[in-house]
Design an enzyme around this catalytic site. Structure first.
Site, PDB file in Angstrom:
ATOM      1  N   HIS A   1       0.840  -1.202   0.000  1.00 41.65           N
ATOM      2  CA  HIS A   1       0.000   0.000   0.000  1.00 41.65           C
ATOM      3  C   HIS A   1       0.869   1.244   0.000  1.00 41.65           C
ATOM      4  O   HIS A   1       2.060   1.197   0.342  1.00 41.65           O
ATOM      5  CB  HIS A   1      -0.970   0.023   1.192  1.00 41.65           C
ATOM      6  CG  HIS A   1      -0.312   0.196   2.528  1.00 41.65           C
ATOM      7  ND1 HIS A   1       0.044   1.421   3.047  1.00 41.65           N
ATOM      8  CD2 HIS A   1       0.042  -0.731   3.481  1.00 41.65           C
ATOM      9  CE1 HIS A   1       0.588   1.256   4.243  1.00 41.65           C
ATOM     10  NE2 HIS A   1       0.592  -0.035   4.531  1.00 41.65           N
TER      11      HIS A   1
ATOM     12  N   CYS B   1       3.617  -4.445   6.676  1.00 42.74           N
ATOM     13  CA  CYS B   1       3.225  -4.169   5.287  1.00 42.74           C
ATOM     14  C   CYS B   1       4.415  -3.692   4.458  1.00 42.74           C
ATOM     15  O   CYS B   1       5.456  -3.290   4.989  1.00 42.74           O
ATOM     16  CB  CYS B   1       2.121  -3.119   5.252  1.00 42.74           C
ATOM     17  SG  CYS B   1       0.540  -3.716   5.865  1.00 42.74           S
TER      18      CYS B   1
END
Length: 294
Positions: A248, A264
């Protein structure tokens, strides 16, 4: 008596001739201005530099024509090429060229940018130049390095070195699209059929206590704007692959190494969009190495 009349007529004729000559003769001692007389023909052209014509002088003798002077042809000087102005940053002694300060890692950054290519001509000599400055600025802008000033500082060196030393062949890609992450160098790229379709770019993975694990996975969920419940933040261009971890767009300055994600794979805005365009549910994900300090 007849003799006296003839003599008188001869004297009168001589006087008339002499008077007529005195009325037309030019007095050279008067300079042509005595008695309001006109200047000789051609005097105005001579005064202005115009061409003269030949003709008789005041005594009836022919005068040679004065040739018109030809203008001399001088070669047009060629413009000289001057080097970009060099100054010194006050208090540091660091040379500044064309508004760009020279960083302490000038030569190393030049070396890596020359190897990477695509940022303009650089000369690997350890000296800042206008061309080097433009290339470094372009590099800094592409990878979100602040400030964009053309200075070869520690962050610019770190990013350039990581990208230049990334070996894209270490990622075992399948026949379709594969997202590859080098956790050691903190870089990410994409392959399709074994060929690079997105060149290596920068990333930031899990920090200490939230290590992003190496392994082979697949994208199993996507959302252009995912809300993170535990951390209460939006995750643009979300592509999940395992244990709540996914790709992301970063919500903080990517090059701040004292922090990291909670597992992440953080991306710059342009890279998050590009990977969203390339990926889909089922896209292969391969992570190799380990982030230092985790």
């Amino acid at each position: 008596m007849e003799h006296v009349r003839i003599t008188s007529r001869l004297v009168t004729l001589v006087v008339v001739v002499l008077v007529g000559l005195g009325a037309c003769a030019f007095d050279p001692q008067s300079g042509g201005s005595g008695g309001g007389g006109a200047a000789p023909a051609g005097a105005a052209e001579q005064a202005t530099g115009a061409s003269d014509t030949s003709g008789p002088d005041q005594h009836g003798r022919p005068t040679p024509a004065v040739p018109t002077p030809k203008p001399s042809r001088k070669p047009t000087p060629k413009p000289t090429r001057t080097a970009a102005p060099t100054t010194t940053t006050p208090g540091t002694g660091t040379p500044t060229v064309a508004g760009c300060p020279q960083g302490q890692h000038q030569r190393a950054v030049e070396t890596h940018l020359a190897r990477l290519g695509g940022f303009g001509a650089v000369t690997v000599d350890g000296r800042q130049s206008a061309a080097d400055c433009a290339a470094i600025k372009k590099f800094q802008k592409r990878y979100g390095i602040r400030p964009v000033e053309g200075r070869a500082g520690p962050t610019t060196l770190d990013v350039a070195q990581r990208l230049a030393t990334t070996d894209t062949t270490r990622c075992k890609a399948g026949t379709g699209t594969t997202f590859c992450v080098d956790l050691t160098r903190q870089t990410v790229w994409a392959l399709r059929g074994g060929k690079v379709i997105m060149a290596p770019t920068v990333t930031r993975t899990g920090m200490s206590g939230y290590r992003t694990p190496a392994g082979t996975y697949a994208v199993n969920y996507r959302n252009p704007k995912e809300w993170s419940n535990p951390y209460e933040v939006w995750l643009p261009y979300w592509q999940h692959f395992t244990q709540g971890m996914g790709f992301h767009e970063t919500t903080t300055y990517l090059h701040e190494k004292s922090i990291g994600s909670h597992g992440c794979v953080n991306l710059l805005h342009a890279d998050a969009i590009r990977m969203w365009e390339l990926g889909k549910v089922g896209t292969r994900v391969v992570l190799i190495g380990r982030r230092p300090g985790t």
